[in-house]
Scaffold this motif. Structure first.
Motif, PDB file in Angstrom:
ATOM      1  N   GLN A 317       0.849  -1.186   0.000  1.00  0.00           N
ATOM      2  CA  GLN A 317       0.000   0.000   0.000  1.00  0.00           C
ATOM      3  C   GLN A 317       0.888   1.241   0.000  1.00  0.00           C
ATOM      4  O   GLN A 317       1.780   1.362   0.843  1.00  0.00           O
ATOM      5  N   GLU A 318       0.689   2.130  -0.940  1.00  0.00           N
ATOM      6  CA  GLU A 318       1.458   3.368  -0.954  1.00  0.00           C
ATOM      7  C   GLU A 318       1.142   4.221   0.276  1.00  0.00           C
ATOM      8  O   GLU A 318       1.993   4.829   0.883  1.00  0.00           O
ATOM      9  N   ASN A 319      -0.147   4.261   0.639  1.00  0.00           N
ATOM     10  CA  ASN A 319      -0.545   4.931   1.882  1.00  0.00           C
ATOM     11  C   ASN A 319      -1.914   4.398   2.282  1.00  0.00           C
ATOM     12  O   ASN A 319      -2.508   3.587   1.590  1.00  0.00           O
ATOM     13  N   ASP A 320      -2.380   4.851   3.411  1.00  0.00           N
ATOM     14  CA  ASP A 320      -3.629   4.304   3.949  1.00  0.00           C
ATOM     15  C   ASP A 320      -4.856   4.663   3.119  1.00  0.00           C
ATOM     16  O   ASP A 320      -5.916   4.078   3.299  1.00  0.00           O
ATOM     17  N   HIS A 321      -4.718   5.629   2.208  1.00  0.00           N
ATOM     18  CA  HIS A 321      -5.882   6.085   1.447  1.00  0.00           C
ATOM     19  C   HIS A 321      -6.004   5.386   0.097  1.00  0.00           C
ATOM     20  O   HIS A 321      -6.940   5.633  -0.646  1.00  0.00           O
ATOM     21  N   VAL A 322      -5.025   4.494  -0.227  1.00  0.00           N
ATOM     22  CA  VAL A 322      -5.071   3.799  -1.512  1.00  0.00           C
ATOM     23  C   VAL A 322      -5.936   2.559  -1.377  1.00  0.00           C
ATOM     24  O   VAL A 322      -5.713   1.733  -0.490  1.00  0.00           O
ATOM     25  N   GLU A 323      -6.927   2.456  -2.219  1.00  0.00           N
ATOM     26  CA  GLU A 323      -7.828   1.313  -2.137  1.00  0.00           C
ATOM     27  C   GLU A 323      -7.209   0.075  -2.782  1.00  0.00           C
ATOM     28  O   GLU A 323      -7.310  -1.025  -2.264  1.00  0.00           O
ATOM     29  N   GLU A 324      -6.567   0.240  -3.971  1.00  0.00           N
ATOM     30  CA  GLU A 324      -5.998  -0.888  -4.684  1.00  0.00           C
ATOM     31  C   GLU A 324      -4.520  -1.037  -4.347  1.00  0.00           C
ATOM     32  O   GLU A 324      -3.760  -0.084  -4.465  1.00  0.00           O
ATOM     33  N   PRO A 325      -4.066  -2.236  -3.904  1.00  0.00           N
ATOM     34  CA  PRO A 325      -2.644  -2.432  -3.661  1.00  0.00           C
ATOM     35  C   PRO A 325      -1.872  -2.399  -4.972  1.00  0.00           C
ATOM     36  O   PRO A 325      -2.408  -2.750  -6.018  1.00  0.00           O
ATOM     37  N   VAL A 326      -0.625  -1.953  -4.920  1.00  0.00           N
ATOM     38  CA  VAL A 326       0.183  -1.874  -6.133  1.00  0.00           C
ATOM     39  C   VAL A 326       1.281  -2.914  -6.079  1.00  0.00           C
ATOM     40  O   VAL A 326       1.770  -3.285  -5.022  1.00  0.00           O
ATOM     41  N   SER A 327       1.692  -3.403  -7.249  1.00  0.00           N
ATOM     42  CA  SER A 327       2.706  -4.447  -7.337  1.00  0.00           C
ATOM     43  C   SER A 327       4.089  -3.855  -7.121  1.00  0.00           C
ATOM     44  O   SER A 327       4.385  -2.758  -7.566  1.00  0.00           O
ATOM     45  N   VAL A 328       4.932  -4.580  -6.389  1.00  0.00           N
ATOM     46  CA  VAL A 328       6.324  -4.163  -6.224  1.00  0.00           C
ATOM     47  C   VAL A 328       7.271  -5.160  -6.887  1.00  0.00           C
ATOM     48  O   VAL A 328       8.450  -5.168  -6.621  1.00  0.00           O
ATOM     49  N   GLY A 329       6.756  -6.009  -7.753  1.00  0.00           N
ATOM     50  CA  GLY A 329       7.648  -6.869  -8.516  1.00  0.00           C
ATOM     51  C   GLY A 329       7.270  -8.336  -8.454  1.00  0.00           C
ATOM     52  O   GLY A 329       6.734  -8.832  -7.470  1.00  0.00           O
ATOM     53  N   SER A 330       7.589  -9.031  -9.552  1.00  0.00           N
ATOM     54  CA  SER A 330       7.340 -10.456  -9.648  1.00  0.00           C
ATOM     55  C   SER A 330       8.414 -11.231  -8.892  1.00  0.00           C
ATOM     56  O   SER A 330       9.597 -10.920  -8.984  1.00  0.00           O
ATOM     57  N   VAL A 331       8.008 -12.234  -8.142  1.00  0.00           N
ATOM     58  CA  VAL A 331       8.962 -13.070  -7.408  1.00  0.00           C
ATOM     59  C   VAL A 331       8.869 -14.540  -7.819  1.00  0.00           C
ATOM     60  O   VAL A 331       9.677 -15.356  -7.380  1.00  0.00           O
ATOM     61  N   ALA A 332       7.909 -14.884  -8.654  1.00  0.00           N
ATOM     62  CA  ALA A 332       7.773 -16.261  -9.128  1.00  0.00           C
ATOM     63  C   ALA A 332       6.933 -16.266 -10.393  1.00  0.00           C
ATOM     64  O   ALA A 332       6.091 -15.394 -10.592  1.00  0.00           O
ATOM     65  N   GLY A 333       7.162 -17.241 -11.236  1.00  0.00           N
ATOM     66  CA  GLY A 333       6.382 -17.362 -12.463  1.00  0.00           C
ATOM     67  C   GLY A 333       6.536 -18.755 -13.045  1.00  0.00           C
ATOM     68  O   GLY A 333       7.473 -19.493 -12.717  1.00  0.00           O
ATOM     69  N   GLY A 334       5.614 -19.112 -13.894  1.00  0.00           N
ATOM     70  CA  GLY A 334       5.704 -20.432 -14.510  1.00  0.00           C
ATOM     71  C   GLY A 334       4.487 -20.716 -15.365  1.00  0.00           C
ATOM     72  O   GLY A 334       3.744 -19.807 -15.748  1.00  0.00           O
ATOM     73  N   GLY A 335       4.285 -21.989 -15.644  1.00  0.00           N
ATOM     74  CA  GLY A 335       3.158 -22.381 -16.461  1.00  0.00           C
ATOM     75  C   GLY A 335       3.352 -23.755 -17.066  1.00  0.00           C
ATOM     76  O   GLY A 335       4.280 -24.496 -16.718  1.00  0.00           O
ATOM     77  N   ARG A 336       2.453 -24.076 -17.992  1.00  0.00           N
ATOM     78  CA  ARG A 336       2.476 -25.381 -18.651  1.00  0.00           C
ATOM     79  C   ARG A 336       3.192 -25.276 -19.989  1.00  0.00           C
ATOM     80  O   ARG A 336       2.922 -24.366 -20.774  1.00  0.00           O
ATOM     81  N   TYR A 337       4.111 -26.216 -20.234  1.00  0.00           N
ATOM     82  CA  TYR A 337       4.875 -26.229 -21.484  1.00  0.00           C
ATOM     83  C   TYR A 337       4.877 -27.655 -22.053  1.00  0.00           C
ATOM     84  O   TYR A 337       5.850 -28.374 -21.998  1.00  0.00           O
ATOM     85  N   ASP A 338       3.754 -28.048 -22.632  1.00  0.00           N
ATOM     86  CA  ASP A 338       3.570 -29.429 -23.086  1.00  0.00           C
ATOM     87  C   ASP A 338       4.361 -29.772 -24.342  1.00  0.00           C
ATOM     88  O   ASP A 338       4.570 -30.946 -24.637  1.00  0.00           O
ATOM     89  N   GLY A 339       4.803 -28.778 -25.097  1.00  0.00           N
ATOM     90  CA  GLY A 339       5.485 -29.081 -26.349  1.00  0.00           C
ATOM     91  C   GLY A 339       6.992 -28.982 -26.313  1.00  0.00           C
ATOM     92  O   GLY A 339       7.658 -29.317 -27.296  1.00  0.00           O
ATOM     93  N   LEU A 340       7.568 -28.546 -25.182  1.00  0.00           N
ATOM     94  CA  LEU A 340       9.001 -28.245 -25.156  1.00  0.00           C
ATOM     95  C   LEU A 340       9.861 -29.501 -25.225  1.00  0.00           C
ATOM     96  O   LEU A 340      10.872 -29.535 -25.940  1.00  0.00           O
ATOM     97  N   VAL A 341       9.495 -30.561 -24.524  1.00  0.00           N
ATOM     98  CA  VAL A 341      10.292 -31.791 -24.545  1.00  0.00           C
ATOM     99  C   VAL A 341      10.343 -32.368 -25.955  1.00  0.00           C
ATOM    100  O   VAL A 341      11.386 -32.832 -26.425  1.00  0.00           O
ATOM    101  N   GLY A 342       9.223 -32.312 -26.661  1.00  0.00           N
ATOM    102  CA  GLY A 342       9.165 -32.850 -28.022  1.00  0.00           C
ATOM    103  C   GLY A 342      10.099 -32.145 -28.986  1.00  0.00           C
ATOM    104  O   GLY A 342      10.503 -32.727 -30.010  1.00  0.00           O
ATOM    105  N   MET A 343      10.484 -30.896 -28.682  1.00  0.00           N
ATOM    106  CA  MET A 343      11.405 -30.169 -29.550  1.00  0.00           C
ATOM    107  C   MET A 343      12.802 -30.764 -29.513  1.00  0.00           C
ATOM    108  O   MET A 343      13.599 -30.573 -30.431  1.00  0.00           O
ATOM    109  N   PHE A 344      13.121 -31.510 -28.442  1.00  0.00           N
ATOM    110  CA  PHE A 344      14.440 -32.114 -28.308  1.00  0.00           C
ATOM    111  C   PHE A 344      14.431 -33.611 -28.591  1.00  0.00           C
ATOM    112  O   PHE A 344      15.499 -34.216 -28.662  1.00  0.00           O
TER     113      PHE A 344
END
Length: 478
Positions: A317-344
């Protein structure tokens, strides 16, 4: 499978798990005697506690640690990262080979599965990766940094492994107490369907996806300008995309999009939204939907994602009057990659995979900034007791006592000098944040006691030798 709580295991190093599959191919083991790391280097220091926390959560879910190549054939990396390919460190003509420093841990893992014909595997891996990027040390952005990956490879029923990966991220961020966070989820099939119904040609899906991925750093007006000015989309198509990619919510949004007149007629959209609905049902059972947001702006610009994608961001929260929290950065990410193994794989055999990467360096940067702001001292050791002596010629007494503490499972250490001065030993305790000092001198040996010193309060009490272990454990209890 017994699933241990992450904090229960955080105080000890977990084994890396069973060896799953054959060893890494010989081509992946390359001498690291050369000394060219891309600057600026990130000093590692003592990262035991966080590494064990990340390992504990991933390890409790049954992952087995595996190694991977630091230097990788260049063709292994190219064509996997979209516009981010420009950030790959290429090493020209290294012993007659065109090599590159690995960009992430996902592509080498997929290559390993393919080369060893492994069709089912669950693992975690902590190692360095490299980006030819503009570093910003205050934001945890480096050219050389650590990641922790957790991956599940194999043919399983939809969204069960995906839900577990999100559960792991939730556990790690909760137990590290980094503050409020949000895990955004989306699906590449849904994004591609949005592009299709908005009239974007398939040849521009990937580049458009990379632009949409900038919405967490740029306002929509700038993203729209890039779509029209640089990517060649019509203003009407860009506006139509904007109507979708600025939406976020939960099951209610999924239900709404399933009734969308255009998306409901698109096969990819129906598949993606169906899986997203199933994912949210599993996340509800895990009790973590309060930290999950279905966000159509999430794109993750890497080319190899094929289905669900996710990204965890810390909020403030930037301050107590901000209703929406703001992002301070990504710390994790990922997803599904069903085709990557087949490329090798020479025969193109696919192995479905889903995984998540934890940004260890980003997390450390956040923790360091908070500790610095609070004025607290950072402990770089988990030592519980320092064994000390006040006079000369008592090394044998120190060695005997510290051996007893080690055998009892107490984390103890001593200075590596035969006759250190007591003041120096006690100062070391204070500098390193060691809570207790066990002092054995000539008088203590005569009386059969050990002087136990509380380093914080500087209070000392004589403890009978046979009661020392019990007293130390009592004082170390939370």
């Amino acid at each position: 499978m017994l699933r241990l709580g992450p904090l229960a295991a955080a105080g000890r190093l977990l084994p890396s798990g069973p060896r799953l599959g054959p060893p890494c191919p010989a081509g992946d083991r390359v001498s690291l005697s050369w000394s060219w790391p891309p600057p600026p280097l990130r000093p590692v220091g003592d990262r035991g506690l966080l590494s064990r926390q990340v390992r504990a959560t991933a390890g409790s879910a049954g992952g087995g640690g595996r190694g991977a190549a630091l230097k990788t054939p260049k063709e292994t990396l190219t064509g996997k990262y979209g516009e981010d390919a420009k950030l790959i460190y290429e090493l020209q003509d290294q012993g007659g080979e065109l090599l590159a420093l690995r960009y992430d841990l996902t592509v080498p893992f997929a290559r390993y599965l393919a080369m060893n014909k492994i069709t089912k595997m669950k693992r975690y891996h902590i190692a360095k990766v490299y980006r030819r990027d503009n570093p910003a040390t205050t934001r945890g952005r480096y050219r050389e940094f650590y990641q922790c990956d957790f991956d599940i490879a194999g043919q399983f029923d939809p969204m069960i492994p995906d839900a577990e990966c999100l559960k792991i991220v939730h556990e790690i961020l909760s137990d590290l107490q980094l503050g409020d966070f949000l895990i955004k989820v989306n699906d590449r099939r849904i994004l591609n369907a949005v592009f299709a119904v908005c009239g974007i040609p398939e040849s521009k899906f990937i580049t458009t996806c990379s632009t949409v991925d900038k919405l967490d750093k740029m306002p929509w007006e700038e993203v729209r300008s890039e779509m029209v000015g640089e990517k060649g989309l019509s203003p009407e198509a860009a506006d139509h995309i904007g109507e979708y990619v600025q939406l976020h919510g939960g099951l209610d949004l999924i239900e709404r999009l399933l009734q969308d007149p255009k998306l409901s007629q698109n096969k990819l959209a129906k598949e993606g939204l169906g899986d997203m609905k199933l994912l949210f049902e599993y996340l509800t059972l895990f009790g973590i939907t309060g930290k999950i947001s279905f966000d159509l702006s999430l794109a993750r610009g890497l080319d190899y994602y094929t289905g669900v994608i996710f990204e965890a961001v810390l909020l403030q929260q930037e301050n107590d009057h901000v209703e929406e929290p703001v992002s301070v950065g990504s710390v994790a990410g990922g997803g599904r990659y069903d085709g990557l193994v087949g490329m090798f794989d020479p025969k193109g055999r696919k192995v479905p995979c889903v995984g998540v990467s934890i940004g260890i360096e980003r997390i450390f940067s956040i923790l360091e900034q908070r500790v610095k702001a609070s004025g607290d001292k950072v402990r770089t050791t988990e030592t519980q007791v320092l064994v000390a002596t006040p006079q000369k010629h008592l090394l044998a007494a120190r060695l005997k006592l510290i051996s007893e503490l080690w055998d009892a499972g107490i984390k103890a250490e001593m200075l590596y000098k035969k006759d250190p001065k007591l003041l120096k030993q006690l100062q070391y305790c204070e500098d390193m944040g060691i809570p207790l000092a066990a002092i054995v001198g000539e008088q203590e040996l005569t009386d059969g006691v050990i002087k136990l010193r509380d380093v914080a309060t500087r209070e000392e009490v004589d403890i009978p030798r046979e009661k020392l272990l019990h007293e130390i454990r009592r004082r170390l209890e939370p």
